[in-house]
Design a protein around this motif. Structure first.
Motif, mmCIF file in Angstrom:
data_model
loop_
_atom_site.group_PDB
_atom_site.id
_atom_site.type_symbol
_atom_site.label_atom_id
_atom_site.label_comp_id
_atom_site.label_asym_id
_atom_site.label_seq_id
_atom_site.Cartn_x
_atom_site.Cartn_y
_atom_site.Cartn_z
ATOM 1 N N SER A 1 12.035 57.857 28.808
ATOM 2 C CA SER A 1 13.410 57.218 27.583
ATOM 3 C C SER A 1 12.877 56.383 26.624
ATOM 4 O O SER A 1 11.911 56.641 26.019
ATOM 5 N N LYS B 1 12.502 54.985 43.642
ATOM 6 C CA LYS B 1 12.218 54.530 42.850
ATOM 7 C C LYS B 1 10.913 55.268 41.695
ATOM 8 O O LYS B 1 11.470 54.345 40.607
ATOM 9 N N GLU B 2 10.693 56.266 42.742
ATOM 10 C CA GLU B 2 9.759 56.910 41.671
ATOM 11 C C GLU B 2 10.571 57.943 40.657
ATOM 12 O O GLU B 2 9.971 57.962 39.473
ATOM 13 N N THR B 3 11.911 58.163 41.089
ATOM 14 C CA THR B 3 12.481 58.903 39.547
ATOM 15 C C THR B 3 12.913 57.140 38.370
ATOM 16 O O THR B 3 12.758 58.059 37.509
ATOM 17 N N LEU B 4 13.468 56.404 39.235
ATOM 18 C CA LEU B 4 13.590 55.216 38.402
ATOM 19 C C LEU B 4 12.977 55.278 37.035
ATOM 20 O O LEU B 4 12.624 55.096 36.148
ATOM 21 N N ILE B 5 11.296 54.980 37.373
ATOM 22 C CA ILE B 5 9.729 55.040 37.469
ATOM 23 C C ILE B 5 9.773 56.026 36.048
ATOM 24 O O ILE B 5 9.646 55.426 34.590
ATOM 25 N N LEU B 6 9.850 57.369 36.700
ATOM 26 C CA LEU B 6 9.912 58.605 35.466
ATOM 27 C C LEU B 6 10.657 58.699 34.560
ATOM 28 O O LEU B 6 10.537 58.520 33.815
ATOM 29 N N TYR C 1 11.430 56.310 48.269
ATOM 30 C CA TYR C 1 10.403 55.997 48.142
ATOM 31 C C TYR C 1 10.607 57.366 46.858
ATOM 32 O O TYR C 1 10.061 56.717 45.632
ATOM 33 N N HIS D 1 18.366 54.361 32.920
ATOM 34 C CA HIS D 1 17.803 53.781 31.383
ATOM 35 C C HIS D 1 18.100 54.508 30.211
ATOM 36 O O HIS D 1 17.178 55.325 29.395
ATOM 37 N N SER E 1 12.578 56.214 32.990
ATOM 38 C CA SER E 1 12.108 54.800 32.550
ATOM 39 C C SER E 1 11.102 54.994 31.280
ATOM 40 O O SER E 1 10.720 54.700 30.038
ATOM 41 N N ASP E 2 9.587 56.529 32.338
ATOM 42 C CA ASP E 2 8.930 56.929 30.997
ATOM 43 C C ASP E 2 9.142 57.139 29.749
ATOM 44 O O ASP E 2 8.581 56.954 29.015
#
Length: 177
Positions: A177, A167-172, A164, A51, A174-175
């Protein structure tokens, strides 16, 4: 930066205590990149972009109780603050394969985290993925337990939790950035 806590790779790679490095290798594979040994940082390093965030992946290749030295060295070189580091590590207090994201200060008795807290010498919250390995029935067996290989069933559960965590790392990320 994302750091997977570990003991030296050759001897301890498959042990429960090296689950942090398992995560980093899985994340590097997800992004189709390879970690390379960098002796000046006492570990393995790669760079990825998530991201629009340039992220360093790092696995110390020294003993767990001194991982903080390597992490401090690389973070100082790249001017990365402790609160900008996600540390991934094994956790005795969670069942095998359970995953928990935490943002706080402290080590909870984990020698790798204790080393980080002591070396950085600041009460600064930082992100941690705690990946469960379970706990032996006898407290006197903890050292041999964390330095042994998990069962096939535990390995499967841990590998699922690592997916999992990615996936959570990608969400974290994105929050933020």
């Amino acid at each position: 930066m994302i750091v997977g806590l570990s003991n030296p790779k050759n001897k301890y790679h498959n042990t429960r205590h090296n689950i942090g490095s398992w995560y980093i290798y899985s994340l590097a594979k997800y992004f189709n990149t390879l970690l390379k040994e960098d002796k000046k940082f006492f570990g393995f390093i790669a760079s990825i972009n998530i991201h629009s965030n340039d992220i360093r992946l790092f696995i110390p290749n020294i003993f767990m109780n001194i991982n903080g030295i390597a992490i401090y060295k690389i973070s100082s070189f790249y001017n990365i603050n402790l609160n900008e580091i996600l540390v991934v590590h094994d956790d005795l207090d969670l069942e095998a394969g359970k995953l928990k994201l935490k943002y706080s200060y402290g080590h909870g008795g984990h020698n790798g985290l204790r080393s980080i807290v002591n070396i950085f010498n600041k009460k600064i919250d930082f992100y941690r993925f705690r990946i469960g390995i379970g706990r032996p029935k006898n407290k006197k067996e903890i050292s041999s337990f964390v330095l042994s290989d998990p069962t096939i069933e535990e390995t499967n559960l841990i590998n699922i939790s690592i997916q999992y965590a990615i996936k959570e790392t990608l969400i974290l990320l994105s929050d933020i950035s």
